[in-house]
Design an enzyme around this catalytic site. Structure first.
Site, mmCIF file in Angstrom:
data_model
loop_
_atom_site.group_PDB
_atom_site.id
_atom_site.type_symbol
_atom_site.label_atom_id
_atom_site.label_comp_id
_atom_site.label_asym_id
_atom_site.label_seq_id
_atom_site.Cartn_x
_atom_site.Cartn_y
_atom_site.Cartn_z
ATOM 1 N N GLN A 120 0.842 -1.195 0.000
ATOM 2 C CA GLN A 120 0.000 0.000 0.000
ATOM 3 C C GLN A 120 0.878 1.246 0.000
ATOM 4 O OE1 GLN A 120 -2.032 0.739 3.679
ATOM 5 N NE2 GLN A 120 -3.768 1.739 2.713
ATOM 6 N N SER A 139 0.890 6.483 2.726
ATOM 7 C CA SER A 139 1.507 7.443 3.645
ATOM 8 C C SER A 139 2.808 8.009 3.085
ATOM 9 C CB SER A 139 1.799 6.779 4.990
ATOM 10 O OG SER A 139 0.602 6.428 5.638
ATOM 11 N N SER A 163 4.458 -1.535 4.337
ATOM 12 C CA SER A 163 4.673 -2.930 4.718
ATOM 13 C C SER A 163 4.801 -3.809 3.485
ATOM 14 C CB SER A 163 3.512 -3.428 5.581
ATOM 15 O OG SER A 163 3.408 -2.674 6.769
ATOM 16 N N GLU A 167 -9.240 -1.669 5.257
ATOM 17 C CA GLU A 167 -8.022 -1.848 6.045
ATOM 18 C C GLU A 167 -8.343 -1.904 7.525
ATOM 19 O OE1 GLU A 167 -3.639 0.259 6.545
ATOM 20 O OE2 GLU A 167 -5.356 1.500 5.991
ATOM 21 N N GLU A 169 -5.957 8.839 17.100
ATOM 22 C CA GLU A 169 -6.502 10.204 17.160
ATOM 23 C C GLU A 169 -7.428 10.477 15.971
ATOM 24 O OE1 GLU A 169 -3.025 9.784 19.617
ATOM 25 O OE2 GLU A 169 -3.330 9.373 17.492
#
Length: 396
Positions: A115, A118, A150, A233, A366
């Site tokens: 993926q 990020s 990952s 996910e 968060e």
């Protein structure tokens, strides 16, 4: 092809009939291909794409029947990103050609996925990403950096979110791609984590060329496609079907029962509370999976993932406290480049260290609290001054 199964008995009968065939291959990959082609990979997927158009609730029934027969599986932990994120995104947003090309080798484990979301400056605020996709006469040119990826070091494909129009607000100028991880310009570098392993990486994309057929969804519609990935996910991380005392709480409970000399009065209440919370999270995950049988993942998956992350950290901390000085022993700290190691097979120290990442991966706790507040509880959204601005005008 007949009607799809509607009951558990019908699903088991289909598996039994498949296993009774005289022409089944014995080699693992060939067997898995045959299972896929018979529609017994994902029963709820359409016919021809590994399924039979049946209820999602029948999938565990088929999986259990194959496991009881001792047949090889597709090593789901090794291909978790493909199974839990790429496949449902391809199914919902991919073209017929894309689904036919990618789904079968994804499910059989022949092609591993990662993926590419990020970035160093866009983690929790994923829509602020800077990785650029520029259109030219032959397709797209991708330039940028991804991080915390990952399994990128052995992935064949990556699901990639990139910015195609910096003059639009950040959520509107994104497009979703399937990235060839073997393409020229793709560089994967390991990131060593707290446990000593390097199961994730940083990925550099230097003028990587992708054809327009690698695009998933429409140009500029990447955020909508990515939300499908993100919802799945979070369900895949926190919504596994576990038996009672499955996972980390089982390890803690077993130590408590088998080693009475370690018990201390102050810990009894803490262990019992953790057990009750684990059971509540397990049952909530079971309910979520039942809801998925008649729909698609929604923001409720964020609540399960949030609860799972905090619970895992609490349980692994209690395990260290129970073991006392024995918890200081760690099996090794070598840089392992394999898949994520089996959680129960390592030391309590390893489990504690690895659990620190559970409140970050798959959406930080968060951010998940914000999603739950706004989309589940209906609370007023946080004030945002950046939603109407062009991405290039945002401060960085």
């Amino acid at each position: 092809m007949g009607s799809p199964p509607t009951t558990a008995d019908e699903a088991r009968a289909l598996v039994e009939a498949f296993l009774a065939r005289g022409d089944l291959p014995t080699e693992k990959t060939e067997f898995l291909r045959a299972r896929f082609d018979a529609g017994l990979a994902w029963l709820h997927y359409p016919a021809g794409l590994g399924g039979l158009g049946a209820s999602r609730a029948l999938q565990p029934v088929a999986d259990e029947a194959f496991a009881a027969a001792g047949t090889p599986d597709n090593e789901p932990r090794r291909i978790a990103v493909g199974l839990g994120m790429a496949a449902p995104t391809l199914l919902k947003h991919g073209t017929a050609d894309q689904r036919e090309r990618y789904l079968r080798p994804l499910w059989t484990g022949e092609e591993v996925w990662c993926q590419l979301f990020s970035e160093p400056g866009a983690g929790s605020d994923l829509a602020g990403l800077a990785c650029a996709a520029r259109k030219d006469a032959t397709g797209w040119v991708i330039t940028g950096q991804k991080v915390w990826t990952s399994q990128a070091h052995y992935a064949r494909w990556g699901i990639l979110l990139a910015r195609t129009d910096p003059d639009l607000p950040k959520h509107q100028g994104l497009t979703f791609f399937v990235c060839d991880m073997r393409a020229p310009g793709v560089t994967v570098r390991p990131l060593r984590q707290l446990t000593g392993e390097a199961e994730f990486n940083e990925v550099f994309l230097d003028e990587v060329r992708l054809p327009d057929t690698a695009r998933l969804g429409e140009v500029g519609d990447g955020w909508r496609v990515a939300r499908t990935t993100l919802m799945n996910e979070r369900v895949s991380i926190g919504g596994d079907a576990l038996p009672r005392e499955g996972g980390a709480i089982g390890l803690l409970a077993r130590t408590w029962r088998d080693r009475p000399e370690l018990r201390r009065p102050g810990l009894h209440d803490a262990v019992l509370r953790a057990w009750v919370r684990a059971e509540a999270v397990r049952l909530t995950g079971l309910r979520l999976r039942q809801q998925l049988a008649v729909g698609e993942p929604g923001p409720e998956g964020s609540a399960v993932k949030l609860a799972f992350a905090g619970l895992l950290q609490e349980i692994t901390g209690l395990e260290l406290e129970l073991l006392a000085e024995a918890a200081l022993r760690h099996d090794e700290w070598r840089q392992d480049r394999g898949p994520q190691p089996e959680f129960p097979l390592r030391t309590a120290t390893h489990r504690y260290l690895r659990a620190r990442g559970s409140s970050i991966e798959g959406g930080t706790s968060e951010i998940l609290r914000t999603i739950i507040g706004e989309r589940v509880l209906g609370l007023p959204a946080e004030p945002r001054a950046d939603l109407a601005l062009a991405w290039r005008e945002l401060p960085r």
